[in-house]
Write an enzyme that holds these catalytic residues in place. Sequence first.
Site, PDB file in Angstrom:
ATOM      1  N   GLY A  87      16.822   9.780   3.290  1.00 21.01           N
ATOM      2  CA  GLY A  87      15.789  10.113   2.661  1.00 21.01           C
ATOM      3  C   GLY A  87      15.185  11.482   2.794  1.00 21.01           C
ATOM      4  N   HIS A  88      15.932  12.587   3.104  1.00 22.68           N
ATOM      5  CA  HIS A  88      15.412  13.634   3.594  1.00 22.68           C
ATOM      6  C   HIS A  88      14.688  14.344   2.492  1.00 22.68           C
ATOM      7  CE1 HIS A  88      19.031  15.102   1.807  1.00 22.68           C
ATOM      8  NE2 HIS A  88      18.529  16.409   1.652  1.00 22.68           N
ATOM      9  N   VAL A 104       8.354  11.867   3.644  1.00 24.96           N
ATOM     10  CA  VAL A 104       8.321  11.335   4.965  1.00 24.96           C
ATOM     11  C   VAL A 104       9.806  12.307   5.408  1.00 24.96           C
ATOM     12  CG1 VAL A 104       8.838   9.752   6.642  1.00 24.96           C
ATOM     13  CG2 VAL A 104       7.151   9.412   4.757  1.00 24.96           C
ATOM     14  N   SER A 112       5.521   0.358   6.604  1.00 27.45           N
ATOM     15  CA  SER A 112       4.076   0.958   6.110  1.00 27.45           C
ATOM     16  C   SER A 112       2.997  -0.134   6.602  1.00 27.45           C
ATOM     17  CB  SER A 112       4.126   0.718   4.477  1.00 27.45           C
ATOM     18  OG  SER A 112       3.005   0.386   3.900  1.00 27.45           O
ATOM     19  N   SER A 113       1.709   0.259   6.657  1.00 28.50           N
ATOM     20  CA  SER A 113       0.794  -0.538   6.883  1.00 28.50           C
ATOM     21  C   SER A 113       0.270  -1.625   6.074  1.00 28.50           C
ATOM     22  CB  SER A 113      -0.451   0.190   6.880  1.00 28.50           C
ATOM     23  OG  SER A 113      -0.803   0.781   5.698  1.00 28.50           O
ATOM     24  N   CYS A 114       1.062  -1.768   4.898  1.00 31.78           N
ATOM     25  CA  CYS A 114       0.830  -2.891   4.093  1.00 31.78           C
ATOM     26  C   CYS A 114       1.635  -4.241   4.519  1.00 31.78           C
ATOM     27  CB  CYS A 114       1.308  -2.571   2.489  1.00 31.78           C
ATOM     28  SG  CYS A 114       3.174  -2.658   2.402  1.00 31.78           S
ATOM     29  N   TYR A 174       7.324  -5.159  -1.557  1.00 34.55           N
ATOM     30  CA  TYR A 174       7.569  -4.009  -0.656  1.00 34.55           C
ATOM     31  C   TYR A 174       6.977  -4.444   0.806  1.00 34.55           C
ATOM     32  CZ  TYR A 174       7.133   0.606   1.129  1.00 34.55           C
ATOM     33  OH  TYR A 174       6.955   1.817   1.856  1.00 34.55           O
ATOM     34  N   LYS A 197       9.825  -4.600   4.125  1.00 28.08           N
ATOM     35  CA  LYS A 197       9.590  -3.689   5.267  1.00 28.08           C
ATOM     36  C   LYS A 197       9.515  -4.576   6.565  1.00 28.08           C
ATOM     37  CE  LYS A 197       9.498   0.355   3.697  1.00 28.08           C
ATOM     38  NZ  LYS A 197      10.715   1.271   4.471  1.00 28.08           N
ATOM     39  N   LEU A 229       0.064   7.898   3.861  1.00 30.33           N
ATOM     40  CA  LEU A 229       0.729   9.305   4.023  1.00 30.33           C
ATOM     41  C   LEU A 229       0.181  10.363   3.029  1.00 30.33           C
ATOM     42  CD1 LEU A 229       4.167   8.315   5.550  1.00 30.33           C
ATOM     43  CD2 LEU A 229       1.822   9.029   6.995  1.00 30.33           C
ATOM     44  N   HIS A 257       0.563   7.257  -5.298  1.00 27.59           N
ATOM     45  CA  HIS A 257      -0.261   7.000  -4.449  1.00 27.59           C
ATOM     46  C   HIS A 257      -1.564   7.720  -4.736  1.00 27.59           C
ATOM     47  CE1 HIS A 257       3.198   5.582  -1.542  1.00 27.59           C
ATOM     48  NE2 HIS A 257       2.290   4.641  -1.793  1.00 27.59           N
ATOM     49  N   TRP A 285      -9.432   5.111 -10.251  1.00 31.73           N
ATOM     50  CA  TRP A 285      -9.222   3.629 -10.551  1.00 31.73           C
ATOM     51  C   TRP A 285     -10.272   3.106  -9.652  1.00 31.73           C
ATOM     52  CZ3 TRP A 285      -3.230   3.303 -10.392  1.00 31.73           C
ATOM     53  CH2 TRP A 285      -2.583   4.181 -11.224  1.00 31.73           C
TER      54      TRP A 285
HETATM   55  O1  GFB Z   1      -2.887   4.909  -2.917  1.00 34.65           O
HETATM   56  P1  GFB Z   1      -2.662   3.467  -3.290  1.00 34.65           P
HETATM   57  O2  GFB Z   1      -1.948   3.398  -4.852  1.00 34.65           O
HETATM   58  O3  GFB Z   1      -2.353   2.424  -2.507  1.00 34.65           O
HETATM   59  O4  GFB Z   1      -4.424   3.061  -3.971  1.00 34.65           O
HETATM   60  P2  GFB Z   1      -2.690   1.137  -1.505  1.00 34.65           P
HETATM   61  C1  GFB Z   1      -5.220   3.134  -2.930  1.00 34.65           C
HETATM   62  C2  GFB Z   1      -6.546   2.936  -3.551  1.00 34.65           C
HETATM   63  O5  GFB Z   1      -6.963   3.964  -4.592  1.00 34.65           O
HETATM   64  C3  GFB Z   1      -6.858   1.656  -4.433  1.00 34.65           C
HETATM   65  C4  GFB Z   1      -7.406   3.633  -5.723  1.00 34.65           C
HETATM   66  O6  GFB Z   1      -8.082   0.919  -4.388  1.00 34.65           O
HETATM   67  C5  GFB Z   1      -6.674   2.275  -6.162  1.00 34.65           C
HETATM   68  O7  GFB Z   1      -7.552   1.583  -6.918  1.00 34.65           O
HETATM   69  N1  GFB Z   1      -7.262   4.437  -6.765  1.00 34.65           N
HETATM   70  C6  GFB Z   1      -8.233   5.268  -7.350  1.00 34.65           C
HETATM   71  C7  GFB Z   1      -6.176   5.041  -7.287  1.00 34.65           C
HETATM   72  N2  GFB Z   1      -7.575   6.046  -8.230  1.00 34.65           N
HETATM   73  C8  GFB Z   1      -6.295   6.047  -8.061  1.00 34.65           C
HETATM   74  C9  GFB Z   1      -5.083   6.632  -8.807  1.00 34.65           C
HETATM   75  O8  GFB Z   1      -5.223   7.422  -9.567  1.00 34.65           O
HETATM   76  N3  GFB Z   1      -3.901   6.230  -8.510  1.00 34.65           N
HETATM   77  C10 GFB Z   1      -3.838   5.406  -7.526  1.00 34.65           C
HETATM   78  N4  GFB Z   1      -2.560   5.079  -6.982  1.00 34.65           N
HETATM   79  N5  GFB Z   1      -4.740   4.921  -6.709  1.00 34.65           N
HETATM   80  C11 GFB Z   1      -0.158   1.007  -1.399  1.00 34.65           C
HETATM   81  C12 GFB Z   1       0.896  -0.108  -1.414  1.00 34.65           C
HETATM   82  O9  GFB Z   1      -1.271   0.295  -1.365  1.00 34.65           O
HETATM   83  O10 GFB Z   1      -0.191   1.611  -0.120  1.00 34.65           O
HETATM   84  C13 GFB Z   1       2.105   0.455  -1.070  1.00 34.65           C
HETATM   85  O11 GFB Z   1       0.942  -0.471  -2.701  1.00 34.65           O
HETATM   86  C14 GFB Z   1       2.074   1.264   0.315  1.00 34.65           C
HETATM   87  O12 GFB Z   1       2.888  -0.757  -0.986  1.00 34.65           O
HETATM   88  C15 GFB Z   1       1.052   2.458   0.247  1.00 34.65           C
HETATM   89  O13 GFB Z   1       1.854   0.185   1.283  1.00 34.65           O
HETATM   90  C16 GFB Z   1       0.968   3.076   1.669  1.00 34.65           C
HETATM   91  O14 GFB Z   1      -3.296   1.825  -0.130  1.00 34.65           O
HETATM   92  O15 GFB Z   1      -3.568   0.312  -2.302  1.00 34.65           O
END
Ligand code: GFB
Length: 326
Positions: free
Chosen positions: A27-28, A32, A124-126, A153, A157, A183, A196, A219
Amino acid sequence: MGSQDSNAVLSSNSFLAYKSAKVFVAGHRGLVGSAIVRKLTQLGFTNLILRSHAELDLTRQSDVEAFFASEKPEFVIVAAAKVGGIHANNTYPADFIAINLQIQTNVIDSAYRHGAKKLLFLGSSCIYPKFAPQPIPEDALLTGPLEPTNEWYAIAKIAGIKMCQAYRIQYKWDAISGMPTNLYGPNDNFHPENSHVLPALMRRFHEAKVKCAKEVVVWGTGSPLREFLHVDDLADAVVFMMEKYSGLEHLNVGSGKEVTIKELAELMKEVVGFEGDLVWDSTKPDGTPRKLMDSSKLASLGWTPKVSLKDGLADTYKWYLENVKQ
Ligand code: GFB
């Protein structure tokens, strides 16, 4: 490291003393893996084995087997995964469980069978229960139900951690696992929906600034807490663990600092230089309310993160501006 670690095999293989060793970084090209390659290159490693997705599809067992049989890497770092933010995890559950199980099972098993000395698997922390005690210690694993938006996911993991443990117990093979917190950094995925939160907001604020828009939609409610780690710190921790750690238990890798999504959005607004307003879309999921990891075990071995969130955001925005056209 707890009673479980009576099964630990102390590595006789120094990773850092052997810069000409064959190191396969799976996954280079991702966030990560690319950071790990930068770090290993800086450290003087001369024999990195790298394969793009087009060259080697890690979900195909026979291809992975043939690759390991011919290359016989001595050290393996598993940074290849199907990853995404809360929306992607929630929308593509089959991909998240199937692709991740396939990649990690193929790589871990083939690495063992073809004589790799040591393997590090990244998760992952999830993996932790939605309502785990905070900060979350490693032994909170499998003590309660997962956060539904990313359970597919997370299950994959968790299976990867358990596979490393099982191979250590049955074969006395030096397989370890590291669980990074959320990350960010160069080479992240900046997709508007599937990424993310941090890259999603960076792109949205940047595009709003360029278009002189008055508002940016964020969001959820803004109240969830997240811990962020710059990927260069993770790469440093990966090298540290390859050199120093050979235990049965997986290790958390976090910054120890958490912010609310609202605080992150305000900081991002400042770093990007957007001057309009934030609008909260509460129809979007918040996900887990809080996931601060307890990274004291890794700290007790002598590792500490270096990059502050503010500096890390500025550095990532600089990279984004230089690479936005691609
Ligand atoms: O980063 P994120 O998608 O991952 O969302 P998780 C973190 C928080 O940010 C949530 C809010 O409360 C989202 O509702 N958020 C606000 C947004 N605006 C946005 C946006 O525009 N996009 C996104 N994506 N979020 C992930 C897991 O969880 O974390 C994976 O789904 C993985 O499996 C990763 O473990 C590290 O922290 O919620």
